[in-house]
Design a protein around this motif. Structure first.
Motif, short mmCIF file in Angstrom:
data_model
loop_
_atom_site.label_atom_id
_atom_site.label_comp_id
_atom_site.label_asym_id
_atom_site.label_seq_id
_atom_site.Cartn_x
_atom_site.Cartn_y
_atom_site.Cartn_z
N LEU A 2 36.72 35.59 30.82
CA LEU A 2 38.12 35.59 31.24
C LEU A 2 38.44 34.27 31.93
CD1 LEU A 2 38.29 39.17 32.77
CD2 LEU A 2 39.10 38.46 30.54
N ASN A 3 39.60 33.72 31.59
CA ASN A 3 40.01 32.48 32.22
C ASN A 3 40.68 32.73 33.57
OD1 ASN A 3 39.12 30.78 30.16
ND2 ASN A 3 40.91 31.27 28.91
N ASN A 4 41.37 33.86 33.67
CA ASN A 4 42.08 34.18 34.92
C ASN A 4 41.59 35.53 35.43
OD1 ASN A 4 43.95 31.90 34.92
ND2 ASN A 4 44.77 32.85 33.07
N ILE A 5 40.88 35.51 36.55
CA ILE A 5 40.35 36.74 37.12
C ILE A 5 41.40 37.37 38.01
CG2 ILE A 5 38.61 37.71 38.66
CD1 ILE A 5 36.69 35.56 37.75
N ASN A 6 41.67 38.64 37.76
CA ASN A 6 42.63 39.38 38.58
C ASN A 6 41.86 40.01 39.75
OD1 ASN A 6 44.47 41.17 39.73
ND2 ASN A 6 45.42 41.66 37.76
N LEU A 7 41.87 39.32 40.89
CA LEU A 7 41.10 39.78 42.04
C LEU A 7 41.59 41.13 42.56
CD1 LEU A 7 40.65 36.46 44.06
CD2 LEU A 7 39.00 37.60 42.58
N TYR A 10 39.67 44.02 41.10
CA TYR A 10 38.34 44.19 41.69
C TYR A 10 38.44 44.81 43.08
CZ TYR A 10 36.37 41.56 37.83
OH TYR A 10 35.98 41.17 36.58
N LEU A 43 40.91 47.30 34.33
CA LEU A 43 39.67 46.57 34.58
C LEU A 43 38.60 46.96 33.57
CD1 LEU A 43 38.13 44.57 36.36
CD2 LEU A 43 37.50 46.49 37.85
N GLU A 46 39.38 45.23 30.34
CA GLU A 46 39.09 43.79 30.38
C GLU A 46 37.58 43.53 30.30
OE1 GLU A 46 40.89 41.81 33.64
OE2 GLU A 46 42.94 42.06 32.89
N LEU A 47 36.80 44.41 30.94
CA LEU A 47 35.34 44.23 30.94
C LEU A 47 34.67 44.93 29.76
CD1 LEU A 47 34.61 44.79 34.76
CD2 LEU A 47 34.84 42.62 33.54
#
Length: 295
Positions: A2-7, A10, A43, A46-47
């Motif tokens: 992923l280029n942009n991690i959505n913190l 998490y 999430l 995405e994972l």
């Protein structure tokens, strides 16, 4: 990758794992259960990994979820430490100090130091966490306590520094009122038929004294088992028997009298465990000024 991690996703995952349910997470984070569920679903998408098992009784982390939680906890601890580094000032107008230690150390050895530190730096938020050593070391590794004070324990982490602070001695003690009744006891064998107040059997202190009893072929006939040193001394003061505790805890209290048993009893080193890389200004100041250890 992923280029942009959505913190934020998490963070929601971390909260759900911590609270153990979507509904509790929503309650404690002031959001809705639907929003929490959607975040976890996103999430997982995405994972491309299932993070929780859903069942009628609630939720449970999958093996992949457990692996992710390990790294999230490490990262979250690092972020909290970084935030503290930014917020704490040299004059300690704000900041935090969190110490992990057993109750007897906090009550009898460190409370005066904590009081002095609080009086000098009243704006520092102080937290003392009690518990067994495995629990406290886990908190230390997650950066949820600044350092741990404990008796000597096995530490399997090369990043941690260990400093010996002092040595304490165990002894048998009775109340001042009962001293005439017990003062002539000089041998461990003479305790066999005496009411004894001992640490509970799961503790190392109890295992040590039990080994001495076995060595001398005696089986105490009257025992009371109490978890804390405070509880043992309270029972002693009430005249319930002879207690087995650290001598330093009561030596300045006129309500208690030490029995001079000739057999050598337990000695125990008290140590401090910390990770220098994650200490912020407040714990460094406390360690250097009140424990006299140079960081």
């Amino acid at each position: 990758m992923l280029n942009n991690i959505n913190l934020n996703l998490y963070k929601v995952f971390y909260d759900v794992a911590k609270y153990g349910s979507f509904s509790k997470t929503a309650e404690f984070t002031y959001t809705t259960q639907s929003a929490v569920s959607k975040s976890i679903k996103k999430l997982e998408e995405e994972l491309d990994t299932q993070l929780f098992y859903r069942n009628p009784h609630g939720i449970e982390l999958t093996e992949k979820g457990k692996q992710l939680l390990f790294y999230i906890e490490q990262s979250y601890g690092n972020l909290l430490t970084a935030e503290r580094l930014m917020l704490e000032t040299k004059n300690l107008e704000r900041g935090k100090l969190t110490i992990g230690l057993p109750t007897y150390i906090s009550s009898f050895f460190f409370m005066d130091k904590i009081t002095e530190f609080h009086n000098k730096y009243p704006n520092i938020e102080i937290t003392l966490i009690n518990g067994p050593h495995a629990y406290l070391l886990d908190l230390l590794n997650k950066h949820q306590v600044d350092f741990v004070i404990y008796s000597v324990i096995d530490v399997d982490n090369k990043d941690l520094d260990i400093v010996k602070l002092y040595t304490v001695n165990y002894s048998f003690v009775c109340s001042k009122e009962d001293y005439n009744k017990y003062k002539n006891i000089k041998k461990i064998e003479e305790l066999e038929n005496i009411p004894l107040i001992l640490p509970i059997k799961s503790t190392n202190n109890r295992k040590y004294i039990d080994e001495i009893f076995i060595k001398h072929n005696i089986i105490p006939k009257k025992t009371m088992n109490i978890h804390t040193s405070e509880g043992i001394l309270t029972a002693v003061k009430k005249g319930l028997g002879i207690g087995y505790v650290i001598e330093d805890i009561y030596k300045n209290d006129d309500n208690y009298k030490k029995l001079n048993i000739k057999e050598k009893l337990r000695e125990e080193d008290i140590i401090m465990i910390y990770n220098k890389k994650f200490l912020t200004e407040a714990p460094i100041r406390f360690i250097e000024e009140y424990i006299n250890v140079k960081i």
